[in-house]
Design an enzyme around this catalytic site. Structure first.
Site, PDB file in Angstrom:
ATOM      1  N   ARG A 116     -76.047 -11.368 -33.684  1.00  0.00           N
ATOM      2  CA  ARG A 116     -75.347 -12.572 -34.159  1.00  0.00           C
ATOM      3  C   ARG A 116     -73.917 -12.298 -34.647  1.00  0.00           C
ATOM      4  NH1 ARG A 116     -80.277 -13.691 -36.759  1.00  0.00           N
ATOM      5  NH2 ARG A 116     -81.586 -15.047 -35.484  1.00  0.00           N
ATOM      6  N   LYS A 138     -59.955 -16.658 -28.198  1.00  0.00           N
ATOM      7  CA  LYS A 138     -60.776 -17.023 -27.038  1.00  0.00           C
ATOM      8  C   LYS A 138     -61.403 -15.761 -26.453  1.00  0.00           C
ATOM      9  CE  LYS A 138     -58.273 -21.150 -25.454  1.00  0.00           C
ATOM     10  NZ  LYS A 138     -57.501 -21.737 -24.336  1.00  0.00           N
ATOM     11  N   GLU A 180     -45.865 -14.420 -19.379  1.00  0.00           N
ATOM     12  CA  GLU A 180     -46.250 -15.123 -20.610  1.00  0.00           C
ATOM     13  C   GLU A 180     -45.100 -15.088 -21.622  1.00  0.00           C
ATOM     14  OE1 GLU A 180     -48.987 -16.757 -20.335  1.00  0.00           O
ATOM     15  OE2 GLU A 180     -50.127 -15.649 -18.821  1.00  0.00           O
ATOM     16  N   LYS A 218     -46.986 -17.559 -30.144  1.00  0.00           N
ATOM     17  CA  LYS A 218     -48.354 -17.950 -29.787  1.00  0.00           C
ATOM     18  C   LYS A 218     -49.177 -18.220 -31.043  1.00  0.00           C
ATOM     19  CE  LYS A 218     -52.644 -17.193 -27.435  1.00  0.00           C
ATOM     20  NZ  LYS A 218     -53.507 -16.546 -26.479  1.00  0.00           N
ATOM     21  N   GLU A 228     -57.278 -26.595 -29.309  1.00  0.00           N
ATOM     22  CA  GLU A 228     -56.573 -27.122 -28.142  1.00  0.00           C
ATOM     23  C   GLU A 228     -56.672 -28.642 -27.985  1.00  0.00           C
ATOM     24  OE1 GLU A 228     -56.763 -24.225 -25.057  1.00  0.00           O
ATOM     25  OE2 GLU A 228     -55.989 -25.606 -23.545  1.00  0.00           O
ATOM     26  N   ARG A 232     -51.629 -26.577 -28.732  1.00  0.00           N
ATOM     27  CA  ARG A 232     -52.039 -25.388 -27.977  1.00  0.00           C
ATOM     28  C   ARG A 232     -51.929 -25.603 -26.474  1.00  0.00           C
ATOM     29  NH1 ARG A 232     -56.807 -21.028 -29.516  1.00  0.00           N
ATOM     30  NH2 ARG A 232     -56.248 -19.580 -27.856  1.00  0.00           N
ATOM     31  N   ASN A 236     -50.211 -23.902 -21.829  1.00  0.00           N
ATOM     32  CA  ASN A 236     -50.623 -24.092 -20.437  1.00  0.00           C
ATOM     33  C   ASN A 236     -49.438 -24.333 -19.502  1.00  0.00           C
ATOM     34  OD1 ASN A 236     -53.248 -23.876 -21.264  1.00  0.00           O
ATOM     35  ND2 ASN A 236     -53.541 -26.090 -21.486  1.00  0.00           N
ATOM     36  N   HIS A 239     -49.368 -23.143 -15.948  1.00  0.00           N
ATOM     37  CA  HIS A 239     -50.734 -22.722 -15.645  1.00  0.00           C
ATOM     38  C   HIS A 239     -51.537 -23.739 -14.838  1.00  0.00           C
ATOM     39  CE1 HIS A 239     -49.790 -19.464 -18.338  1.00  0.00           C
ATOM     40  NE2 HIS A 239     -50.980 -18.926 -18.183  1.00  0.00           N
ATOM     41  N   HIS A 243     -52.611 -21.763 -11.854  1.00  0.00           N
ATOM     42  CA  HIS A 243     -54.027 -21.416 -11.638  1.00  0.00           C
ATOM     43  C   HIS A 243     -54.497 -21.839 -10.246  1.00  0.00           C
ATOM     44  CE1 HIS A 243     -55.331 -20.925 -16.102  1.00  0.00           C
ATOM     45  NE2 HIS A 243     -55.104 -19.764 -15.530  1.00  0.00           N
ATOM     46  N   HIS A 259     -52.110 -12.481 -12.131  1.00  0.00           N
ATOM     47  CA  HIS A 259     -52.047 -13.732 -12.895  1.00  0.00           C
ATOM     48  C   HIS A 259     -50.597 -14.184 -13.144  1.00  0.00           C
ATOM     49  CE1 HIS A 259     -53.052 -16.768 -15.857  1.00  0.00           C
ATOM     50  NE2 HIS A 259     -52.251 -16.180 -16.722  1.00  0.00           N
TER      51      HIS A 259
HETATM   52  N1  LIG Z   1     -58.405 -14.672 -24.420  1.00  0.00           N
HETATM   53  C1  LIG Z   1     -57.248 -15.182 -24.040  1.00  0.00           C
HETATM   54  O1  LIG Z   1     -56.658 -16.017 -24.713  1.00  0.00           O
HETATM   55  C2  LIG Z   1     -56.651 -14.703 -22.751  1.00  0.00           C
HETATM   56  C3  LIG Z   1     -55.328 -15.026 -22.435  1.00  0.00           C
HETATM   57  C4  LIG Z   1     -54.793 -14.522 -21.264  1.00  0.00           C
HETATM   58  C5  LIG Z   1     -55.559 -13.738 -20.428  1.00  0.00           C
HETATM   59  N2  LIG Z   1     -56.852 -13.446 -20.751  1.00  0.00           N
HETATM   60  C6  LIG Z   1     -57.671 -12.593 -19.887  1.00  0.00           C
HETATM   61  O2  LIG Z   1     -57.085 -11.313 -19.820  1.00  0.00           O
HETATM   62  C7  LIG Z   1     -57.438 -10.696 -18.601  1.00  0.00           C
HETATM   63  C8  LIG Z   1     -56.220 -10.075 -17.993  1.00  0.00           C
HETATM   64  O3  LIG Z   1     -55.690  -9.126 -18.867  1.00  0.00           O
HETATM   65  P1  LIG Z   1     -54.835  -7.889 -18.346  1.00  0.00           P
HETATM   66  O4  LIG Z   1     -53.746  -8.361 -17.501  1.00  0.00           O
HETATM   67  O5  LIG Z   1     -54.541  -7.050 -19.525  1.00  0.00           O
HETATM   68  O6  LIG Z   1     -55.858  -7.187 -17.330  1.00  0.00           O
HETATM   69  P2  LIG Z   1     -56.778  -5.892 -17.387  1.00  0.00           P
HETATM   70  O7  LIG Z   1     -57.499  -5.753 -18.660  1.00  0.00           O
HETATM   71  O8  LIG Z   1     -57.578  -5.935 -16.152  1.00  0.00           O
HETATM   72  O9  LIG Z   1     -55.712  -4.696 -17.283  1.00  0.00           O
HETATM   73  C9  LIG Z   1     -54.960  -4.535 -16.122  1.00  0.00           C
HETATM   74  C10 LIG Z   1     -55.078  -3.095 -15.570  1.00  0.00           C
HETATM   75  O10 LIG Z   1     -54.334  -2.212 -16.384  1.00  0.00           O
HETATM   76  C11 LIG Z   1     -55.151  -1.100 -16.771  1.00  0.00           C
HETATM   77  N3  LIG Z   1     -54.593  -0.630 -18.044  1.00  0.00           N
HETATM   78  C12 LIG Z   1     -54.788  -1.155 -19.275  1.00  0.00           C
HETATM   79  N4  LIG Z   1     -53.984  -0.568 -20.156  1.00  0.00           N
HETATM   80  C13 LIG Z   1     -53.283   0.386 -19.486  1.00  0.00           C
HETATM   81  C14 LIG Z   1     -52.285   1.312 -19.854  1.00  0.00           C
HETATM   82  N5  LIG Z   1     -51.804   1.354 -21.107  1.00  0.00           N
HETATM   83  N6  LIG Z   1     -51.782   2.123 -18.905  1.00  0.00           N
HETATM   84  C15 LIG Z   1     -52.217   2.053 -17.623  1.00  0.00           C
HETATM   85  N7  LIG Z   1     -53.149   1.175 -17.209  1.00  0.00           N
HETATM   86  C16 LIG Z   1     -53.672   0.342 -18.126  1.00  0.00           C
HETATM   87  C17 LIG Z   1     -56.538  -1.648 -16.797  1.00  0.00           C
HETATM   88  O11 LIG Z   1     -57.493  -0.642 -16.695  1.00  0.00           O
HETATM   89  C18 LIG Z   1     -56.497  -2.563 -15.568  1.00  0.00           C
HETATM   90  O12 LIG Z   1     -56.704  -1.801 -14.415  1.00  0.00           O
HETATM   91  C19 LIG Z   1     -58.074 -11.776 -17.744  1.00  0.00           C
HETATM   92  O13 LIG Z   1     -59.457 -11.553 -17.689  1.00  0.00           O
HETATM   93  C20 LIG Z   1     -57.748 -13.055 -18.479  1.00  0.00           C
HETATM   94  O14 LIG Z   1     -58.756 -14.038 -18.313  1.00  0.00           O
HETATM   95  C21 LIG Z   1     -57.385 -13.916 -21.898  1.00  0.00           C
HETATM   96 ZN   LIG Z   2     -51.561 -16.939 -18.540  1.00  0.00          ZN
END
Ligand SMILES: NC(=O)c1ccc[n+]([C@@H]2O[C@H](COP(=O)([O-])OP(=O)(O)OC[C@H]3O[C@@H](n4cnc5c(N)ncnc54)[C@H](O)[C@@H]3O)[C@@H](O)[C@H]2O)c1
Ligand SMILES: [Zn+2]
Length: 357
Positions: A116, A138, A180, A218, A228, A232, A236, A239, A243, A259
């Protein structure tokens, strides 16, 4: 530097590791087991630095999962819950998410549901996760091809963003996260937008300042509207169309878009819509378009299947009662939410992108 985010602090730049050490040394965690969730890339590039800097993590357990969005799923959660269970991890334990947004979203979700809910801390290691994913609460995973379909809102106990981690990130990943940052400038701060444009991504000297300002923007928006309902939605911007473009590329073999690369296209299109119906001055539309095209280049988007594209747009999680609403800008630094946009105008905007330079 520190940003106050409701129940937790976001630390950026000098002193991040000291602040983390202090948090871990607090009474709350004195007898806690610590588990670091990471993928093979953050284990290789970031874990050694972290262990070197933070003495109290030397004994921490490490749960390594496979990198990639395709692993942000229930099976990986089962693996992590299983490892925590096998290790008899109790409710006093704390999870540290060391990685990009995939690790942060999924590690936070796993921690929030294990027994939990146990505490978690974010150490984002990509630009995208530092300026976006690691704050705002999120959490979740993808399910049956639907992105972030299962999850919860929950906050970490702290976020620690160390720009040094970005040095091992590929240029494409860095540029993707920068979309972003661009968005933050465009929706909230015209001066920041100027700084964002001046910055040469290949030789950034003050990442800390950029990360800090983006987090401030942010965070302020999220605090104003955590669930949201209004403000918030400004996040978007770019996006809605972005998207849909991201989804439309998923179907094309060998043509993957990151992305931020999709959001970059979305921002140009939505700036065009803003010019058409929200009084965005033409020179600001040109400015946004020129800058983004110069940085990201031009993608060959296929919009011949209008109905197919509209389906991607309508399937967006943000929609309510089948209605697509846009976040637009009336000026750089000023956003408007919940704007209705006709299908004709959406395609006019896509064609604008296709025709530009
Ligand atoms: N929660 C939220 O509000 C929110 C907002 C935006 C995106 N997201 C989510 O975030 C994800 C995308 O995040 P991301 O772009 O960080 O992707 P990711 O976590 O897949 O990282 C991208 C790549 O970089 C590698 N990596 C990470 N740190 C590294 C470093 N310091 N040096 C070398 N390689 C490294 C990872 O292993 C991966 O291969 C998506 O799943 C998306 O849905 C969430
Ligand atoms: Zn985004």
């Amino acid at each position: 530097m520190k940003v106050n985010a409701s129940t937790y602090n976001v630390h950026v730049g000098e002193g991040v590791f000291k602040a983390l050490e202090e948090l871990l040394a607090s009474d709350k965690y004195k007898n806690s087991n610590i588990y670091i969730i990471a993928d093979e890339n953050s284990v290789e590039h970031c874990l050694p630095i972290l262990l070197d800097e933070v003495e109290s993590l030397k004994e921490a357990g490490v749960l390594q999962i496979e990198s990639g969005e395709e692993n942000k799923n229930l099976q990986t959660c089962i693996d992590i819950w299983g490892a925590l269970t096998d290790g008899n991890v109790d409710r006093k334990a704390v999870v540290i998410n060391l990685g990009g947004g995939v690790i942060g979203d999924m590690g936070g979700f796993v921690a929030s549901t294990y027994k939990r809910g146990i505490d978690f801390i974010n150490i984002p290691t990509t630009l995208l996760s530092q300026v976006d994913a690691s704050i705002g609460g999120k959490l979740g995973i993808d399910f049956e091809r639907l992105k972030n379909h299962i999850g919860v809102f929950n906050n970490p106990q702290g976020v620690f963003a160390h720009a040094g981690f970005l040095s091992t990130l590929s240029y494409e990943e860095l540029r993707s996260g920068y979309a972003e940052v661009i968005k933050h400038g465009i929706i909230a701060d015209a001066d920041y937008w100027k700084k964002v444009k001046r910055t040469d991504l290949e030789s950034v000297e003050d990442w800390d300042d950029i990360i800090f300002r983006s987090i401030e923007i942010k965070n302020k928006i999220v605090l104003e509207d955590p669930t949201e309902q209004g403000a918030r939605k400004s996040l978007n911007f770019g996006h809605t169309i972005g998207h849909a473009i991201e989804s439309s590329f998923l179907g094309i073999e060998g043509k993957h878009l990151l992305h931020g690369e999709a959001i970059a296209i979305g921002m140009i299109c939505e700036a065009f819509v803003s010019y058409k119906i929200a009084d965005l001055p033409l020179n600001e539309l040109d400015d946004i378009t020129d800058y983004i095209l110069a940085l990201y280049g031009k993608q060959d988007i296929d919009i011949s299947d209008e109905e197919g594209f509209m389906n991607y747009l309508k399937n967006d999680k943000k929609n309510q009662a089948g209605e697509t609403r846009f976040t637009l800008i009336s000026r750089v630094g000023n956003y408007l939410v919940d704007k209705q946009v006709s299908q004709d105008l959406i395609f006019e905007a896509l064609n604008f992108y296709k025709k530009e330079r």
